[in-house]
Write a protein that holds these residues in place. Structure first.
Motif, PDB file in Angstrom:
ATOM      1  N   SER A 154     -12.950  -2.980  -4.841  1.00 15.82           N
ATOM      2  CA  SER A 154     -12.402  -4.201  -4.815  1.00 15.82           C
ATOM      3  C   SER A 154     -10.990  -3.994  -4.406  1.00 15.82           C
ATOM      4  O   SER A 154     -10.306  -5.099  -3.914  1.00 15.82           O
ATOM      5  CB  SER A 154     -12.171  -4.632  -6.271  1.00 15.82           C
ATOM      6  OG  SER A 154     -11.260  -3.692  -6.970  1.00 15.82           O
ATOM      7  N   ASN A 155     -10.418  -2.780  -3.892  1.00 17.59           N
ATOM      8  CA  ASN A 155      -9.187  -2.674  -3.226  1.00 17.59           C
ATOM      9  C   ASN A 155      -9.108  -1.761  -1.785  1.00 17.59           C
ATOM     10  O   ASN A 155      -8.440  -1.185  -1.492  1.00 17.59           O
ATOM     11  CB  ASN A 155      -8.256  -1.811  -4.271  1.00 17.59           C
ATOM     12  CG  ASN A 155      -7.903  -2.773  -5.440  1.00 17.59           C
ATOM     13  OD1 ASN A 155      -6.873  -3.474  -5.308  1.00 17.59           O
ATOM     14  ND2 ASN A 155      -8.453  -2.584  -6.721  1.00 17.59           N
ATOM     15  N   ASN A 156     -10.499  -1.766  -1.338  1.00 13.22           N
ATOM     16  CA  ASN A 156     -10.710  -1.169   0.082  1.00 13.22           C
ATOM     17  C   ASN A 156     -10.152   0.502  -0.046  1.00 13.22           C
ATOM     18  O   ASN A 156      -9.659   0.830   0.998  1.00 13.22           O
ATOM     19  CB  ASN A 156     -10.061  -1.928   1.107  1.00 13.22           C
ATOM     20  CG  ASN A 156     -10.358  -1.447   2.206  1.00 13.22           C
ATOM     21  OD1 ASN A 156     -11.616  -1.117   2.550  1.00 13.22           O
ATOM     22  ND2 ASN A 156      -9.526  -1.645   3.236  1.00 13.22           N
ATOM     23  N   LEU A 157     -10.665   0.957  -1.218  1.00 10.21           N
ATOM     24  CA  LEU A 157     -10.407   2.603  -1.404  1.00 10.21           C
ATOM     25  C   LEU A 157     -11.560   3.187  -1.441  1.00 10.21           C
ATOM     26  O   LEU A 157     -12.513   2.741  -1.751  1.00 10.21           O
ATOM     27  CB  LEU A 157      -9.519   2.717  -2.650  1.00 10.21           C
ATOM     28  CG  LEU A 157      -8.207   2.115  -2.968  1.00 10.21           C
ATOM     29  CD1 LEU A 157      -7.473   2.320  -4.058  1.00 10.21           C
ATOM     30  CD2 LEU A 157      -7.214   2.666  -1.663  1.00 10.21           C
ATOM     31  N   MET A 158     -11.447   4.333  -1.194  1.00  6.62           N
ATOM     32  CA  MET A 158     -12.645   5.341  -0.984  1.00  6.62           C
ATOM     33  C   MET A 158     -12.618   6.128  -2.665  1.00  6.62           C
ATOM     34  O   MET A 158     -11.745   6.303  -3.011  1.00  6.62           O
ATOM     35  CB  MET A 158     -12.762   6.323  -0.074  1.00  6.62           C
ATOM     36  CG  MET A 158     -12.937   5.819   1.226  1.00  6.62           C
ATOM     37  SD  MET A 158     -12.602   7.312   2.352  1.00  6.62           S
ATOM     38  CE  MET A 158     -14.232   8.282   2.242  1.00  6.62           C
ATOM     39  N   PHE A 159     -13.794   6.198  -3.305  1.00  7.74           N
ATOM     40  CA  PHE A 159     -13.789   6.870  -4.505  1.00  7.74           C
ATOM     41  C   PHE A 159     -14.683   7.965  -4.153  1.00  7.74           C
ATOM     42  O   PHE A 159     -15.862   8.057  -3.863  1.00  7.74           O
ATOM     43  CB  PHE A 159     -14.402   6.014  -5.553  1.00  7.74           C
ATOM     44  CG  PHE A 159     -14.420   6.929  -6.799  1.00  7.74           C
ATOM     45  CD1 PHE A 159     -13.407   7.371  -7.446  1.00  7.74           C
ATOM     46  CD2 PHE A 159     -15.863   7.219  -7.379  1.00  7.74           C
ATOM     47  CE1 PHE A 159     -13.738   8.276  -8.694  1.00  7.74           C
ATOM     48  CE2 PHE A 159     -16.136   7.717  -8.509  1.00  7.74           C
ATOM     49  CZ  PHE A 159     -14.989   8.185  -9.211  1.00  7.74           C
ATOM     50  N   ILE A 160     -14.085   9.489  -4.619  1.00 10.95           N
ATOM     51  CA  ILE A 160     -14.765  10.617  -4.334  1.00 10.95           C
ATOM     52  C   ILE A 160     -14.793  11.314  -5.420  1.00 10.95           C
ATOM     53  O   ILE A 160     -14.191  12.097  -5.932  1.00 10.95           O
ATOM     54  CB  ILE A 160     -13.985  11.475  -3.053  1.00 10.95           C
ATOM     55  CG1 ILE A 160     -13.923  10.272  -2.014  1.00 10.95           C
ATOM     56  CG2 ILE A 160     -14.692  12.823  -3.028  1.00 10.95           C
ATOM     57  CD1 ILE A 160     -13.118  11.356  -0.769  1.00 10.95           C
ATOM     58  N   LEU A 189      -6.677  11.634  -8.848  1.00 13.34           N
ATOM     59  CA  LEU A 189      -6.585  10.563 -10.174  1.00 13.34           C
ATOM     60  C   LEU A 189      -6.781  11.422 -11.196  1.00 13.34           C
ATOM     61  O   LEU A 189      -8.041  12.013 -11.562  1.00 13.34           O
ATOM     62  CB  LEU A 189      -7.660   9.367  -9.807  1.00 13.34           C
ATOM     63  CG  LEU A 189      -7.392   8.582 -10.987  1.00 13.34           C
ATOM     64  CD1 LEU A 189      -7.325   6.925 -10.543  1.00 13.34           C
ATOM     65  CD2 LEU A 189      -8.568   8.721 -12.122  1.00 13.34           C
ATOM     66  N   VAL A 190      -5.860  11.331 -12.241  1.00 15.13           N
ATOM     67  CA  VAL A 190      -6.047  12.115 -13.483  1.00 15.13           C
ATOM     68  C   VAL A 190      -5.950  10.777 -14.753  1.00 15.13           C
ATOM     69  O   VAL A 190      -7.265  10.999 -15.369  1.00 15.13           O
ATOM     70  CB  VAL A 190      -4.800  13.160 -13.853  1.00 15.13           C
ATOM     71  CG1 VAL A 190      -5.093  13.860 -15.233  1.00 15.13           C
ATOM     72  CG2 VAL A 190      -4.804  14.276 -12.766  1.00 15.13           C
ATOM     73  N   HIS A 218      -3.257   5.838 -12.838  1.00 14.59           N
ATOM     74  CA  HIS A 218      -2.918   6.417 -11.838  1.00 14.59           C
ATOM     75  C   HIS A 218      -3.883   5.646 -10.610  1.00 14.59           C
ATOM     76  O   HIS A 218      -3.125   5.374  -9.312  1.00 14.59           O
ATOM     77  CB  HIS A 218      -3.199   7.928 -11.411  1.00 14.59           C
ATOM     78  CG  HIS A 218      -2.564   8.866 -12.298  1.00 14.59           C
ATOM     79  ND1 HIS A 218      -2.867  10.188 -12.589  1.00 14.59           N
ATOM     80  CD2 HIS A 218      -1.328   8.708 -12.818  1.00 14.59           C
ATOM     81  CE1 HIS A 218      -1.970  10.871 -13.427  1.00 14.59           C
ATOM     82  NE2 HIS A 218      -0.954   9.839 -13.452  1.00 14.59           N
ATOM     83  N   LYS A 219      -4.682   4.853 -10.929  1.00 18.50           N
ATOM     84  CA  LYS A 219      -5.496   4.080  -9.913  1.00 18.50           C
ATOM     85  C   LYS A 219      -4.414   3.093  -9.637  1.00 18.50           C
ATOM     86  O   LYS A 219      -4.704   2.727  -8.138  1.00 18.50           O
ATOM     87  CB  LYS A 219      -6.556   3.442 -10.429  1.00 18.50           C
ATOM     88  CG  LYS A 219      -6.384   2.541 -11.587  1.00 18.50           C
ATOM     89  CD  LYS A 219      -7.719   1.990 -12.078  1.00 18.50           C
ATOM     90  CE  LYS A 219      -7.737   0.794 -13.226  1.00 18.50           C
ATOM     91  NZ  LYS A 219      -8.948   0.836 -13.784  1.00 18.50           N
ATOM     92  N   HIS A 220      -3.765   2.403 -10.103  1.00 21.63           N
ATOM     93  CA  HIS A 220      -2.601   1.516  -9.652  1.00 21.63           C
ATOM     94  C   HIS A 220      -1.595   2.126  -8.746  1.00 21.63           C
ATOM     95  O   HIS A 220      -1.229   1.442  -7.822  1.00 21.63           O
ATOM     96  CB  HIS A 220      -2.112   0.653 -10.916  1.00 21.63           C
ATOM     97  CG  HIS A 220      -3.112  -0.011 -11.733  1.00 21.63           C
ATOM     98  ND1 HIS A 220      -3.986  -0.877 -11.360  1.00 21.63           N
ATOM     99  CD2 HIS A 220      -3.533   0.269 -12.871  1.00 21.63           C
ATOM    100  CE1 HIS A 220      -4.731  -1.578 -12.127  1.00 21.63           C
ATOM    101  NE2 HIS A 220      -4.598  -0.725 -13.423  1.00 21.63           N
TER     102      HIS A 220
END
Length: 463
Positions: A355-361, A311-312, A316-318
């Motif tokens: 909220s979107n069942n994603l991992m944030f690293i 993600l830049v 990009h998150k969408h």
């Protein structure tokens, strides 16, 4: 006379006690000595111009069939030679695993660290690779004309602002690989995120490195580390080629004990792939691969995995969610470089991912400086401030309670994000930066410190 005898006895007893105390202190110091280790704003439009948009930065080294056949034969020979060198080196350096475990910090498999094997020197590669990096011209000719051109001339003049303790090493040198594994393990990291190009491909300044993967895996296993893959933006990367890449990696390396698999919340053990410059490819192409209904879907197959996008920009998150990725990482070690690498945006990104069942690293790093290869880019330098910049990044990451923290980087020397040991060096007109007043291993020690802090805080999060 009686008083004299009493005083004499008192003095003798005092001297004996003092002597015993001195001997006790000396013995404690000797014991401690034996326990000591051996080697104790990118956010502005100008900066964002460094990021590629639909621009492929890698090259296929040889597309002619006869050259490819010859390269494949060479690769088999190189793999065989590398394995024999590595096996012999490992035999010579082997010591009981129990002793190794006692000497080094325990690995933290939630700390992932980016690792590059693109360096070469004449002893192992017949020439210098990457240390002789060219000076990259600015895209505006008027600005470019104000800066030097050419390339670096190792070993005294290398394409980095810091100088490695191991010198201008080759990534093929087994002693170097082992030293790197020991350093990463001493830092209490657990997962090596290995920069990877498909066989026969490389970045524009390097040569193919896939034949090194088995050696890296073997040494990683010796140090109880795991290896995952950082898939680089090679020529014509799309849903079809990525499917073949993932299949190749899992078929070829998936059975190795050092191959990393992440345990998901549902209990599944899945490989993980970081995808650099993922935003270069449109979401519709990724969705073909990463969604259940996609035409090239890898989901619910033996090659299913966790795919982590870069993600830049905020938008990009969408795109990442729509593409079918499993998470996002920020990579850049420059606070303010982009929306993703700006620490103050991590809380909102983590909330979006939750909220979107994603991992944030989030990606943390010790600083940034690339003026050795981009001499016009000094305004984007991030000073290390004797380790404070690194600790600030870790503190910001822990605030959002991520499942994984990534570290940029172990040895990306060109961009000055390395935590590998560096030494002071002055040669000719070049004066390299260093870690003074601290020791060469200061960033390994800081990483280990924050790994332990993360472990303790994570226990509290899970309560």
């Amino acid at each position: 006379i009686l008083n004299y005898d009493i005083m004499a006895r008192f003095r003798r007893r005092t001297c004996v006690i003092l002597l015993l105390f001195i001997l006790f202190i000396c013995s404690i110091m000797m014991a401690l000595k034996t326990l000591r280790p051996d080697r104790a704003g990118f956010g502005d439009p100008f900066g964002l111009g460094l990021l590629p948009e639909l621009q492929q930065r890698t090259v296929l080294l040889d597309s002619k069939q006869n050259s490819l056949n010859r390269a494949q034969g060479d690769t088999v020979t190189r793999v065989s030679n590398l394995h024999s060198i590595a096996v012999n080196t490992m035999k010579a350096s082997m010591f009981p695993a129990k002793k190794l475990e006692e000497e080094l910090s325990s690995p933290n498999y939630n700390f992932h660290i980016f690792y590059y094997t693109w360096y070469g020197n004449p002893q192992f590669d017949g020439k210098y690779i990457h240390w002789n990096h060219p000076l990259l011209p600015h895209w505006d000719p008027k600005i470019a004309n104000n800066y030097p051109k050419g390339r670096h001339n190792p070993p005294e003049d290398i394409g980095a602002n810091f100088y490695p303790e191991l010198g201008s090493y080759s990534s093929k040198d087994p002693t170097v690989i082992e030293a790197h594994m020991k350093q990463m393990r001493s830092a209490s990291t657990g997962v090596i995120v290995l920069s990877w190009y498909p066989p026969g491909m490389a970045d524009e300044n390097g040569e193919p490195t896939d034949d090194l993967v088995p050696v890296v895996l073997d040494y990683a296993h010796k140090y109880n580390l795991k290896v995952t893959f950082h898939i680089e933006p090679y020529k014509d990367r799309d849903d079809r080629s990525m499917y073949h890449n993932v299949k190749y990696i899992i078929d070829r390396y998936g059975s190795h004990p050092a191959f990393y698999r992440h345990k998901t919340s549902t209990g599944r053990l899945l490989p993980m792939f970081y995808v650099y410059d993922s935003y270069v490819t449109i979401p519709e192409i990724w969705a073909n691969l990463l969604t259940v209904s996609g035409s090239q879907s890898i989901r619910n197959t033996p090659y299913d995995a966790l795919f982590i996008a870069l993600l830049v920009e905020e938008r990009h998150k969408h795109d990442i969610h729509r593409s079918g990725f499993d998470g996002m990482y920020t990579y850049f070690a420059t606070n303010g470089f982009s929306y993703g690498s700006s620490h103050h945006n991590w809380a909102s990104l983590k909330a979006f991912c939750d909220s979107n069942n994603l991992m944030f690293i989030p990606s943390v790093g010790p600083g940034y400086i690339d003026t050795s290869i981009r001499p016009w880019n000094n305004h984007n330098t991030r000073n290390r401030v004797n380790g404070k910049y690194y600790e600030t990044a870790f503190s910001a990451a822990l605030l959002v309670r991520p499942e994984i923290i990534s570290i940029t980087s172990f040895n990306e020397w060109h961009e000055g994000t390395q935590i590998e040991k560096a030494i002071p060096k002055r040669t000719g007109q070049v004066v390299y930066l260093d870690y003074k007043p601290h020791k060469p291993n200061v960033y390994l020690e800081l990483t280990q410190k924050w790994s332990e802090k993360y472990r303790k805080e994570q226990e509290q999060w899970l309560m």
